[in-house]
Design a protein around this motif. Structure first.
Motif, PDB file in Angstrom:
ATOM      1  N   ALA A 204       1.175  -1.217  -0.107  1.00  0.00           N
ATOM      2  CA  ALA A 204      -0.018   0.214  -0.260  1.00  0.00           C
ATOM      3  C   ALA A 204       0.994   1.362  -0.187  1.00  0.00           C
ATOM      4  CB  ALA A 204      -0.891  -0.125   1.523  1.00  0.00           C
ATOM      5  N   SER A 205       0.402   2.384  -0.655  1.00  0.00           N
ATOM      6  CA  SER A 205       1.470   3.712  -0.606  1.00  0.00           C
ATOM      7  C   SER A 205      -0.117   4.649  -0.082  1.00  0.00           C
ATOM      8  CB  SER A 205       1.775   3.805  -1.782  1.00  0.00           C
ATOM      9  OG  SER A 205       3.133   3.175  -2.281  1.00  0.00           O
ATOM     10  N   HIS A 206       0.484   5.637  -0.071  1.00  0.00           N
ATOM     11  CA  HIS A 206      -0.363   6.812   1.236  1.00  0.00           C
ATOM     12  C   HIS A 206       0.536   8.098   0.634  1.00  0.00           C
ATOM     13  CE1 HIS A 206      -3.141   9.273   2.450  1.00  0.00           C
ATOM     14  NE2 HIS A 206      -2.711   9.124   3.866  1.00  0.00           N
ATOM     15  N   GLY A 207      -0.742   9.427   1.203  1.00  0.00           N
ATOM     16  CA  GLY A 207       0.468  10.345   0.328  1.00  0.00           C
ATOM     17  C   GLY A 207      -0.449  11.468   0.726  1.00  0.00           C
ATOM     18  N   VAL A 208       0.593  13.028   1.489  1.00  0.00           N
ATOM     19  CA  VAL A 208      -0.834  13.611   2.051  1.00  0.00           C
ATOM     20  C   VAL A 208       0.655  14.848   1.915  1.00  0.00           C
ATOM     21  CG1 VAL A 208      -2.133  12.488   3.895  1.00  0.00           C
ATOM     22  CG2 VAL A 208       0.523  13.510   4.496  1.00  0.00           C
ATOM     23  N   ARG A 209      -0.061  16.454   1.564  1.00  0.00           N
ATOM     24  CA  ARG A 209       0.406  17.107   1.393  1.00  0.00           C
ATOM     25  C   ARG A 209       0.820  18.000   2.500  1.00  0.00           C
ATOM     26  NH1 ARG A 209       0.663  20.954  -3.627  1.00  0.00           N
ATOM     27  NH2 ARG A 209       1.014  22.707  -3.336  1.00  0.00           N
ATOM     28  N   ILE A 210       2.053  18.169   3.370  1.00  0.00           N
ATOM     29  CA  ILE A 210       2.436  18.677   4.461  1.00  0.00           C
ATOM     30  C   ILE A 210       3.506  18.201   4.021  1.00  0.00           C
ATOM     31  CG2 ILE A 210       3.025  18.198   6.798  1.00  0.00           C
ATOM     32  CD1 ILE A 210       0.078  16.860   6.805  1.00  0.00           C
ATOM     33  N   GLY A 211       5.206  19.561   4.201  1.00  0.00           N
ATOM     34  CA  GLY A 211       6.513  18.660   3.648  1.00  0.00           C
ATOM     35  C   GLY A 211       7.099  19.773   4.570  1.00  0.00           C
ATOM     36  N   GLY A 212       8.363  20.228   4.110  1.00  0.00           N
ATOM     37  CA  GLY A 212       8.808  21.190   4.800  1.00  0.00           C
ATOM     38  C   GLY A 212       9.006  22.630   4.559  1.00  0.00           C
ATOM     39  N   THR A 213       8.346  22.455   3.180  1.00  0.00           N
ATOM     40  CA  THR A 213       7.991  24.792   3.239  1.00  0.00           C
ATOM     41  C   THR A 213       7.079  24.485   3.610  1.00  0.00           C
ATOM     42  OG1 THR A 213       6.443  23.592   1.215  1.00  0.00           O
ATOM     43  CG2 THR A 213       8.426  23.832   0.897  1.00  0.00           C
ATOM     44  N   ASP A 214       5.725  23.365   4.577  1.00  0.00           N
ATOM     45  CA  ASP A 214       4.901  23.651   5.483  1.00  0.00           C
ATOM     46  C   ASP A 214       5.625  23.951   7.037  1.00  0.00           C
ATOM     47  OD1 ASP A 214       2.392  23.093   4.202  1.00  0.00           O
ATOM     48  OD2 ASP A 214       3.249  21.590   3.894  1.00  0.00           O
ATOM     49  N   PHE A 215       6.658  23.653   7.014  1.00  0.00           N
ATOM     50  CA  PHE A 215       7.516  23.822   8.798  1.00  0.00           C
ATOM     51  C   PHE A 215       7.593  25.002   8.426  1.00  0.00           C
ATOM     52  CE2 PHE A 215       8.836  19.236   8.372  1.00  0.00           C
ATOM     53  CZ  PHE A 215       7.053  18.422   8.516  1.00  0.00           C
ATOM     54  N   ASP A 216       8.779  25.684   7.602  1.00  0.00           N
ATOM     55  CA  ASP A 216       8.922  26.806   7.043  1.00  0.00           C
ATOM     56  C   ASP A 216       7.975  27.315   7.461  1.00  0.00           C
ATOM     57  OD1 ASP A 216      11.195  25.735   6.588  1.00  0.00           O
ATOM     58  OD2 ASP A 216      11.009  25.972   4.228  1.00  0.00           O
ATOM     59  N   LYS A 217       6.908  27.520   6.299  1.00  0.00           N
ATOM     60  CA  LYS A 217       6.044  28.633   6.324  1.00  0.00           C
ATOM     61  C   LYS A 217       4.945  29.106   8.559  1.00  0.00           C
ATOM     62  CE  LYS A 217       1.143  29.799   4.984  1.00  0.00           C
ATOM     63  NZ  LYS A 217      -0.034  29.152   3.873  1.00  0.00           N
ATOM     64  N   ALA A 218       5.288  27.548   8.737  1.00  0.00           N
ATOM     65  CA  ALA A 218       4.276  27.723  10.476  1.00  0.00           C
ATOM     66  C   ALA A 218       5.983  28.216  11.089  1.00  0.00           C
ATOM     67  CB  ALA A 218       4.340  26.943  11.455  1.00  0.00           C
ATOM     68  N   ILE A 219       6.596  28.271  10.849  1.00  0.00           N
ATOM     69  CA  ILE A 219       8.109  28.908  11.517  1.00  0.00           C
ATOM     70  C   ILE A 219       7.262  30.427  11.321  1.00  0.00           C
ATOM     71  CG2 ILE A 219      10.184  29.175  12.159  1.00  0.00           C
ATOM     72  CD1 ILE A 219       9.998  26.738  11.553  1.00  0.00           C
ATOM     73  N   SER A 220       7.671  30.577  10.175  1.00  0.00           N
ATOM     74  CA  SER A 220       7.839  32.220   9.890  1.00  0.00           C
ATOM     75  C   SER A 220       6.941  33.215  10.112  1.00  0.00           C
ATOM     76  CB  SER A 220       7.903  32.407   8.106  1.00  0.00           C
ATOM     77  OG  SER A 220       8.066  33.451   7.740  1.00  0.00           O
ATOM     78  N   LEU A 221       5.191  32.799   9.963  1.00  0.00           N
ATOM     79  CA  LEU A 221       4.474  33.163  10.091  1.00  0.00           C
ATOM     80  C   LEU A 221       4.118  34.002  12.176  1.00  0.00           C
ATOM     81  CD1 LEU A 221       1.688  31.103   8.435  1.00  0.00           C
ATOM     82  CD2 LEU A 221       2.050  33.996   8.398  1.00  0.00           C
ATOM     83  N   ALA A 222       4.762  31.979  12.522  1.00  0.00           N
ATOM     84  CA  ALA A 222       4.983  33.019  14.144  1.00  0.00           C
ATOM     85  C   ALA A 222       6.051  33.783  14.933  1.00  0.00           C
ATOM     86  CB  ALA A 222       5.281  31.076  14.733  1.00  0.00           C
ATOM     87  N   HIS A 223       7.383  33.581  13.868  1.00  0.00           N
ATOM     88  CA  HIS A 223       8.264  34.364  14.681  1.00  0.00           C
ATOM     89  C   HIS A 223       9.671  35.201  13.516  1.00  0.00           C
ATOM     90  CE1 HIS A 223       7.952  31.761  17.631  1.00  0.00           C
ATOM     91  NE2 HIS A 223       7.833  30.729  16.470  1.00  0.00           N
ATOM     92  N   ALA A 224       9.003  35.381  12.102  1.00  0.00           N
ATOM     93  CA  ALA A 224       9.094  36.039  11.513  1.00  0.00           C
ATOM     94  C   ALA A 224       7.854  37.596  11.013  1.00  0.00           C
ATOM     95  CB  ALA A 224      10.414  35.478   9.327  1.00  0.00           C
ATOM     96  N   MET A 225       6.772  37.092  10.861  1.00  0.00           N
ATOM     97  CA  MET A 225       5.877  37.858  10.013  1.00  0.00           C
ATOM     98  C   MET A 225       5.409  39.000  11.013  1.00  0.00           C
ATOM     99  SD  MET A 225       6.239  37.863   6.488  1.00  0.00           S
ATOM    100  CE  MET A 225       7.780  36.500   5.776  1.00  0.00           C
ATOM    101  N   PRO A 226       6.029  38.707  12.172  1.00  0.00           N
ATOM    102  CA  PRO A 226       4.741  39.838  13.590  1.00  0.00           C
ATOM    103  C   PRO A 226       6.008  40.976  13.546  1.00  0.00           C
ATOM    104  CG  PRO A 226       5.333  37.309  14.506  1.00  0.00           C
ATOM    105  CD  PRO A 226       5.323  37.196  12.614  1.00  0.00           C
ATOM    106  N   LEU A 227       7.330  40.344  13.204  1.00  0.00           N
ATOM    107  CA  LEU A 227       8.596  41.985  13.235  1.00  0.00           C
ATOM    108  C   LEU A 227       8.141  42.688  11.481  1.00  0.00           C
ATOM    109  CD1 LEU A 227      12.030  39.728  13.701  1.00  0.00           C
ATOM    110  CD2 LEU A 227      10.415  41.706  15.844  1.00  0.00           C
ATOM    111  N   LEU A 228       7.416  42.039  10.397  1.00  0.00           N
ATOM    112  CA  LEU A 228       7.029  42.730   9.479  1.00  0.00           C
ATOM    113  C   LEU A 228       5.665  43.408   9.282  1.00  0.00           C
ATOM    114  CD1 LEU A 228       8.485  40.339   6.397  1.00  0.00           C
ATOM    115  CD2 LEU A 228       9.403  42.004   8.139  1.00  0.00           C
ATOM    116  N   GLY A 229       5.021  43.600  10.685  1.00  0.00           N
ATOM    117  CA  GLY A 229       3.854  43.881  10.306  1.00  0.00           C
ATOM    118  C   GLY A 229       2.501  42.832  11.264  1.00  0.00           C
ATOM    119  N   ARG A 230       2.592  41.845  10.751  1.00  0.00           N
ATOM    120  CA  ARG A 230       1.814  40.630  11.603  1.00  0.00           C
ATOM    121  C   ARG A 230       1.113  40.706  12.380  1.00  0.00           C
ATOM    122  NH1 ARG A 230       0.713  34.657  12.659  1.00  0.00           N
ATOM    123  NH2 ARG A 230      -0.663  34.187  11.757  1.00  0.00           N
ATOM    124  N   GLY A 231      -0.575  41.394  12.536  1.00  0.00           N
ATOM    125  CA  GLY A 231      -1.397  41.116  13.681  1.00  0.00           C
ATOM    126  C   GLY A 231      -0.912  42.517  13.938  1.00  0.00           C
TER     127      GLY A 231
END
Length: 417
Positions: A204-231
């Motif tokens: 059997a094989s299976h897959g989901v659309r989750i990968g390293g770019t999702d990790f990067d996005k989550a980190i960026s939104l939580a820690h980098a984007m607030p310095l640019l005005g998010r929130g």
């Protein structure tokens, strides 16, 4: 007889291979390196297209042009076919990906002395998780890119099934069932199998659309984007109301594949207006600078570097390219908090693969981890918790898939397919 070229076209890195002396040979396609960053730089000054590390170097050097990465994530969407103006050219992303694959083909031919008009390409089990129609369109898009790159015959093999073919232990024999866990830049894929090499049997094989770019996005939104005005709160033009800065722009700026499309005059005007009305105008001024100077990918690379460095010790998201001295500390617990929800989803997808194979965790003798994002301990720990009795083995993170594709391509060539 014409040989088939094996290509692992990845979200973050790409590799090519053939068989030589009975073993997979991963070709040095980027100045001696056996993986090529899946990156493109359209150099406006030199009117040239650069690929791989040369594209990243051009971005770092600040050359005038357009940088693109993670284009695999756009397959199957309307963005692939929209024609956009890049200096004096109007191009679709299909044409840009085709240029990348054509350059890879030429490098492989120069290295081997062979000509390749056939390709066996890896593909995720699912490009877009549950959307069957979009998955079909994504494969059609990728096939069209290969055809435009000069390949007349294109075949596909799911990436974890390819990795399973290359996962034989050193002794050459396998006992019990194996589970490949392939955590790439854009997707996570799983295969339950027995045997190995040419004698593999996929259960059997299976897959989901989750990968390293999702990790990067989550980190960026939580820690980098607030310095640019998010929130940050923005005052209304009239009245006393205040509302958070619109989230969509920050989401796009934190997404590797969408960064090239946030640079336009209308967005700059909107950000300038928000800066004038913001409670924290200095943060929106940074956002304006990022957009005006096309620094989105510089921010993304800073986030990615902190993700890699932040596993073992304190790191920093260094945004000094935006503003001198601008940085935010990044600790292992922050990394774990950002990735933990994805690790849970990945473990659930692995469990679904076992159910599809009619097996339980106790039936799995060995788990083989491949893909660059599998190197993160939060991900591997989730697999160890799900399959405590299985041996956990790290495969070749960046080349296991292309080696398995080379084995499969050689087998198909020998059979005349």
């Amino acid at each position: 007889m014409t040989r088939t070229l094996a290509i692992d076209f990845g979200t973050s890195n790409t590799a090519a291979a053939v068989m030589r002396d009975g073993a997979p040979w991963v070709l040095p396609v980027d100045d001696g390196r056996d993986t090529l960053p899946t990156a493109v730089f359209l150099d406006f000054t030199r009117r040239d297209t650069l690929f791989g590390q040369a594209a990243i170097d051009a971005l770092i050097d600040g050359r005038e042009g357009r940088f693109m990465r993670a284009l695999k994530s756009v397959l199957g969407t309307s963005l692939m076919h929209e024609r956009r103006q890049f200096l004096q050219e109007r191009l679709t992303l299909t044409e840009i990906v085709a240029r990348f694959l054509s350059a890879l083909k030429a490098r492989a031919e120069a290295e081997t002395g062979d000509r390749f008009d056939r390709v066996l390409s890896g593909r995720p089990v699912r490009f877009h998780s549950a959307d069957a129609a979009r998955n079909t369109r994504a494969e059609d898009d990728l096939r069209a890119c290969y055809n435009a790159a000069g390949f007349s015959k294109v075949a596909f093999l799911p990436e974890p099934e390819a990795a399973a073919r290359a996962a034989l232990p050193d002794g050459g024999d396998r006992t019990g069932l194996g589970l490949v866990v392939d955590i790439g830049g854009g997707t996570s894929d799983f295969t339950v199998f027995e045997g190995g090499g040419a004698d593999i049997r996929v259960l059997a094989s299976h897959g989901v659309r989750i990968g390293g770019t999702d990790f990067d996005k989550a980190i960026s939104l939580a820690h980098a984007m607030p310095l640019l005005g998010r929130g940050s709160l923005i005052r209304a033009e009239l009245g006393a109301a205040r509302n958070p800065a619109p989230a969509a722009l920050f989401n796009d700026l934190a997404s590797w594949e969408k960064i090239p499309f946030v640079y336009d005059p209308a967005t700059l005007r909107d950000v300038a207006r928000m800066q004038r009305l913001a409670d924290e105008p200095e943060k929106l001024a940074r956002l304006h600078a990022v957009l005006e100077m096309h620094l989105g990918h510089d921010v993304a690379f800073a986030v990615e570097a902190a993700k890699i460095a932040g596993q073992a010790d304190r790191a920093q998201i260094d945004l000094s390219v935006v503003e001198r001295g601008l940085a935010v500390d990044f600790y292992p617990l922050m990394l774990e908090a950002a990735i933990a929800p994805f690790a849970t989803e990945i473990a659930e997808a692995a469990s679904e693969t076992l159910r599809a194979a009619g097996r339980t965790p106790d039936d799995i003798a060995e788990v083989i981890l491949v893909g660059g994002s599998s190197l993160l301990t939060t991900v591997s720990d989730s697999m160890a918790a799900l399959l405590p009795a299985a041996r956990l083995r790290r495969g070749k993170a960046f080349t296991a898939i292309v080696e398995g594709l080379a084995i499969a391509a050689d087998q198909a060539d020998a059979a005349g397919r």
